[in-house]
Scaffold this active site. Sequence first.
Site, PDB file in Angstrom:
ATOM      1  N   GLU A  61       0.839  -1.203   0.000  1.00 14.15           N
ATOM      2  CA  GLU A  61       0.000   0.000   0.000  1.00 14.15           C
ATOM      3  C   GLU A  61       0.875   1.255   0.000  1.00 14.15           C
ATOM      4  OE1 GLU A  61      -3.231   0.196  -0.366  1.00 14.15           O
ATOM      5  OE2 GLU A  61      -4.097  -1.676   0.381  1.00 14.15           O
ATOM      6  N   ASP A  83      -7.631   2.703  -0.157  1.00 17.82           N
ATOM      7  CA  ASP A  83      -8.526   1.926   0.708  1.00 17.82           C
ATOM      8  C   ASP A  83      -7.783   1.449   1.959  1.00 17.82           C
ATOM      9  OD1 ASP A  83      -6.975  -0.187  -0.241  1.00 17.82           O
ATOM     10  OD2 ASP A  83      -8.616  -1.163  -1.308  1.00 17.82           O
ATOM     11  N   HIS A 137     -13.199  -2.789  -2.240  1.00 13.61           N
ATOM     12  CA  HIS A 137     -14.099  -3.843  -2.728  1.00 13.61           C
ATOM     13  C   HIS A 137     -15.567  -3.470  -2.526  1.00 13.61           C
ATOM     14  CE1 HIS A 137     -10.407  -6.113  -3.015  1.00 13.61           C
ATOM     15  NE2 HIS A 137     -10.190  -5.858  -1.747  1.00 13.61           N
TER      16      HIS A 137
END
Length: 162
Positions: A61, A83, A137
């Site tokens: 990330e 996210d 998601h």
Amino acid sequence: MASDDIVVSLPPDPDNVVEIWTDGGCKPNPGPGGWSAILTFRNVVKELSGAEAETTNNRMELTAAAEALESLKRPCHVVVHTDSQYLKNGITRWSTGWVRKNWRNAAGDPVANIDLWKRILAAAAIHRVDWKWVRGHDGNDMNERADRLATEARRAAFGADK
């Protein structure tokens, strides 16, 4: 400027904002990982991705954000969408304290992933960066695309079964 002068702060021009969508992950965690970033400016889209053999979700990330910011050619207004709560909170809430405490966390231990945090802070320093968290998601097209690119990078480097 005289004390009675009025200063107007105009909102950023949406036509001059670089939007960045990042993602990273591993399978398993830790293990082989992939990262990706999608940069958009006006009608131009640039996709970046890569992989590492032994890493963690958090490192991927952070790598995505570092690579994206480092790829910018000149100072600009940037909106980074992630996210990862770890990335968002680390950069917007925790990093100031880490720097003040010589890269020690609240427990006094060395900050994890210090190399990547330093890359992100250095790359972000020349830009105006807004950090936005998005639910992963959850049907967001750009977040889903970033997730697919990171997975494809990992699979291309280490095999489809990973």
